[in-house]
Design a protein around this motif. Sequence first.
Motif, PDB file in Angstrom:
ATOM      1  N   GLY A 418      -9.733 -13.964  -1.569  1.00 38.32           N
ATOM      2  CA  GLY A 418      -9.303 -14.581  -0.326  1.00 38.32           C
ATOM      3  C   GLY A 418      -8.958 -16.049  -0.476  1.00 38.32           C
ATOM      4  O   GLY A 418      -8.167 -16.589   0.306  1.00 38.32           O
ATOM      5  N   PHE A 419      -9.542 -16.729  -1.483  1.00 37.08           N
ATOM      6  CA  PHE A 419      -9.180 -18.124  -1.730  1.00 37.08           C
ATOM      7  C   PHE A 419      -7.692 -18.246  -2.019  1.00 37.08           C
ATOM      8  O   PHE A 419      -7.010 -19.143  -1.508  1.00 37.08           O
ATOM      9  CB  PHE A 419      -9.989 -18.695  -2.892  1.00 37.08           C
ATOM     10  CG  PHE A 419     -11.450 -18.858  -2.592  1.00 37.08           C
ATOM     11  CD1 PHE A 419     -11.866 -19.313  -1.369  1.00 37.08           C
ATOM     12  CD2 PHE A 419     -12.404 -18.550  -3.545  1.00 37.08           C
ATOM     13  CE1 PHE A 419     -13.217 -19.479  -1.090  1.00 37.08           C
ATOM     14  CE2 PHE A 419     -13.753 -18.702  -3.279  1.00 37.08           C
ATOM     15  CZ  PHE A 419     -14.163 -19.164  -2.046  1.00 37.08           C
ATOM     16  N   ALA A 420      -7.182 -17.358  -2.860  1.00 35.18           N
ATOM     17  CA  ALA A 420      -5.756 -17.399  -3.193  1.00 35.18           C
ATOM     18  C   ALA A 420      -4.905 -16.897  -2.031  1.00 35.18           C
ATOM     19  O   ALA A 420      -3.824 -17.425  -1.764  1.00 35.18           O
ATOM     20  CB  ALA A 420      -5.486 -16.565  -4.448  1.00 35.18           C
ATOM     21  N   ASP A 421      -5.388 -15.877  -1.322  1.00 33.89           N
ATOM     22  CA  ASP A 421      -4.616 -15.329  -0.205  1.00 33.89           C
ATOM     23  C   ASP A 421      -4.441 -16.346   0.910  1.00 33.89           C
ATOM     24  O   ASP A 421      -3.388 -16.405   1.553  1.00 33.89           O
ATOM     25  CB  ASP A 421      -5.301 -14.066   0.338  1.00 33.89           C
ATOM     26  CG  ASP A 421      -5.275 -12.928  -0.667  1.00 33.89           C
ATOM     27  OD1 ASP A 421      -4.377 -12.934  -1.528  1.00 33.89           O
ATOM     28  OD2 ASP A 421      -6.156 -12.051  -0.602  1.00 33.89           O
ATOM     29  N   ARG A 422      -5.472 -17.166   1.160  1.00 40.66           N
ATOM     30  CA  ARG A 422      -5.416 -18.119   2.261  1.00 40.66           C
ATOM     31  C   ARG A 422      -4.653 -19.391   1.904  1.00 40.66           C
ATOM     32  O   ARG A 422      -4.356 -20.199   2.785  1.00 40.66           O
ATOM     33  CB  ARG A 422      -6.823 -18.505   2.710  1.00 40.66           C
ATOM     34  CG  ARG A 422      -7.586 -17.415   3.395  1.00 40.66           C
ATOM     35  CD  ARG A 422      -8.734 -18.005   4.223  1.00 40.66           C
ATOM     36  NE  ARG A 422      -9.554 -18.923   3.470  1.00 40.66           N
ATOM     37  CZ  ARG A 422     -10.609 -18.577   2.749  1.00 40.66           C
ATOM     38  NH1 ARG A 422     -10.954 -17.302   2.678  1.00 40.66           N
ATOM     39  NH2 ARG A 422     -11.321 -19.474   2.101  1.00 40.66           N
ATOM     40  N   SER A 423      -4.331 -19.576   0.649  1.00 42.69           N
ATOM     41  CA  SER A 423      -3.601 -20.774   0.234  1.00 42.69           C
ATOM     42  C   SER A 423      -2.109 -20.544   0.443  1.00 42.69           C
ATOM     43  O   SER A 423      -1.518 -19.648  -0.164  1.00 42.69           O
ATOM     44  CB  SER A 423      -3.889 -21.103  -1.237  1.00 42.69           C
ATOM     45  OG  SER A 423      -5.273 -21.359  -1.427  1.00 42.69           O
ATOM     46  N   ALA A 424      -1.517 -21.356   1.294  1.00 41.22           N
ATOM     47  CA  ALA A 424      -0.096 -21.187   1.587  1.00 41.22           C
ATOM     48  C   ALA A 424       0.779 -21.588   0.409  1.00 41.22           C
ATOM     49  O   ALA A 424       1.920 -21.134   0.297  1.00 41.22           O
ATOM     50  CB  ALA A 424       0.284 -21.999   2.819  1.00 41.22           C
ATOM     51  N   ILE A 425       0.276 -22.450  -0.459  1.00 44.24           N
ATOM     52  CA  ILE A 425       1.051 -22.946  -1.599  1.00 44.24           C
ATOM     53  C   ILE A 425       0.366 -22.501  -2.884  1.00 44.24           C
ATOM     54  O   ILE A 425      -0.820 -22.770  -3.090  1.00 44.24           O
ATOM     55  CB  ILE A 425       1.157 -24.478  -1.568  1.00 44.24           C
ATOM     56  CG1 ILE A 425       1.740 -24.955  -0.236  1.00 44.24           C
ATOM     57  CG2 ILE A 425       2.009 -24.977  -2.728  1.00 44.24           C
ATOM     58  CD1 ILE A 425       1.676 -26.458  -0.057  1.00 44.24           C
ATOM     59  N   THR A 426       1.094 -21.823  -3.734  1.00 46.62           N
ATOM     60  CA  THR A 426       0.595 -21.409  -5.041  1.00 46.62           C
ATOM     61  C   THR A 426       1.427 -22.090  -6.116  1.00 46.62           C
ATOM     62  O   THR A 426       2.658 -22.013  -6.085  1.00 46.62           O
ATOM     63  CB  THR A 426       0.674 -19.888  -5.222  1.00 46.62           C
ATOM     64  OG1 THR A 426      -0.066 -19.247  -4.176  1.00 46.62           O
ATOM     65  CG2 THR A 426       0.110 -19.468  -6.556  1.00 46.62           C
ATOM     66  N   VAL A 427       0.766 -22.758  -7.034  1.00 50.53           N
ATOM     67  CA  VAL A 427       1.440 -23.438  -8.134  1.00 50.53           C
ATOM     68  C   VAL A 427       1.056 -22.736  -9.425  1.00 50.53           C
ATOM     69  O   VAL A 427      -0.130 -22.633  -9.757  1.00 50.53           O
ATOM     70  CB  VAL A 427       1.056 -24.929  -8.201  1.00 50.53           C
ATOM     71  CG1 VAL A 427       1.769 -25.609  -9.364  1.00 50.53           C
ATOM     72  CG2 VAL A 427       1.406 -25.625  -6.892  1.00 50.53           C
ATOM     73  N   LEU A 428       2.060 -22.251 -10.143  1.00 49.00           N
ATOM     74  CA  LEU A 428       1.832 -21.509 -11.379  1.00 49.00           C
ATOM     75  C   LEU A 428       2.292 -22.345 -12.562  1.00 49.00           C
ATOM     76  O   LEU A 428       3.453 -22.763 -12.629  1.00 49.00           O
ATOM     77  CB  LEU A 428       2.596 -20.181 -11.360  1.00 49.00           C
ATOM     78  CG  LEU A 428       2.304 -19.236 -10.189  1.00 49.00           C
ATOM     79  CD1 LEU A 428       3.178 -17.995 -10.283  1.00 49.00           C
ATOM     80  CD2 LEU A 428       0.835 -18.847 -10.165  1.00 49.00           C
TER      81      LEU A 428
END
Length: 534
Positions: A418-428
């Motif tokens: 859920g930490f990743a799901d709730r983050s609107a911005i993902t930096v790879l």
Amino acid sequence: MTVVQLRPRGELLVPSASPGGIKEARAVPDAAGRGRSRLVAPVRGWRRPYGGRAVHVAPGVEYQATTTQVCGLYPFVAGAGAPSIGTPIGRHQLSGEVVCLDPLTWLRAGLVTNPGVFVLGQPGTGKSTLVKRLVVGAVAFGSTALILGDTKPDYTPLVAHLGGQVISVGRGLDRLNPLDAGPLGAALQRMSGPQAQRLRWEVRGRRLSLLLALCTLIRESRITNMEEVVLGRAVDLLDERLRREPTVPDVLAVIEEGPEALRSAARADTEGIYRERTRELVFTLDLLCTGSLAGVFDGPTTRPLDLTAPAVAVDISRIGAAGDKLLTAAMLCTWAYSFAMVDACAALSELGLAPRRSWLGVMDELWRALRGAPGLVEYADALTRLNRAKGMASVMVTHSLSDLDALTAEEDRAKARGFADRSAITVLAGLPPRELTRVSEVTPLTSPEAELVASWSAPDSWQPGARHPGRGKYLIKTGERLGIPVELSLVGEEHRLYDTDPQFGPVSERVRGNAQNLWIDSGRTVSSDRFERH
């Protein structure tokens, strides 16, 4: 061939419209007004071979079709421009335009729905470098940066350079009291009425939650319902008795004392039954004071957080050698103490007692705090879930989603995702193909995007000194939008402040100096060329 003659009176001869013709052009003064001549071409260029004349500019080709047919033109040649608001982090790898990123600014502009940033990437690809650039930008825009547990430390030199507060936690260093209300206690003294009562309950809940998390970490299993009730009543008793912030030894002492209120909470008719029911809890609290965590969380807080500092870093790198359990406890206490600072400022601003502030919280090495014991994910989830309402952006950094999948309990794994799901911005940053398959379940990736990120994961040769292909390269994803490939370049002092491997930089010179001293101390003299060979 064009011949330009300069007459003594400062007039230019330029090619005329007729082939081979010459016409005079009066000298045009330069910007400084010194009267120096410069050649000025006609609007459409010179009408001669290779004169650059453009008689007609053809318009672009326009296509009109239905939505069913026009999809055949995809992928389009030109996409939407990169966001130009926020902190400049680099240039677009395809168009070369400047790309900006700031979760709070993007939220205010309506580009994202929440200010959460989740950064994924292999070690050494520059995750911390990107986050440091965001920290500097946040401070420049007036936000306060909170480094919630610097484990290496990567951010402490930067915070000191920005004029912020650095707290070094460890044995013989600064100490954190898990039951210290911190800035919330200071805010409570300035409040009265219903607002003060609500804040008292908030302080109690935070104390109890952190105490339960630490007990869970020590025991490596969850605290029972009966023990939670006893702990809560013990915290209440200490709040009534003491005129200062309670500590873990205070909680241990009052539970061992066993007053009537605690025996009633444990549903124990006799003292023997009470002792039996609280035996495990007493040993758990005793380990917090005398076990592997001794000397760090068993006394009053030595350095309170500075509410006026532009940035705050809690350096817990000194206790990393003591084991993961102590490091996890330090991270949990740091999170609780820092979020109490955010809540205190929010409560004071609602009453008009302090200005409203925005925050950027950095939670690096996230996996180290979550794998300590079952149930710790729930505590971290409760702390970070309402950040948007507090004016706080969170940046979570980890190596891969597999770190979160390694948690023992399925319930913890689901909450960690859920930490990743709730983050609107993902930096790879650079990631291997197998990891990108897992990432696609959270953030949809097109085939070109996956191939691009995978190409950053490892060098394509064994050539020494070659730059890692993924160093400073990131793909920014927000929802279903196409990703923004950006490359970050360091400038000025960033080369020194953003260096996460300073111990590997001058190692050759340091070894050279140590070796030379060793030769001198041993009484042997060598020539410089022989020393080079050695």
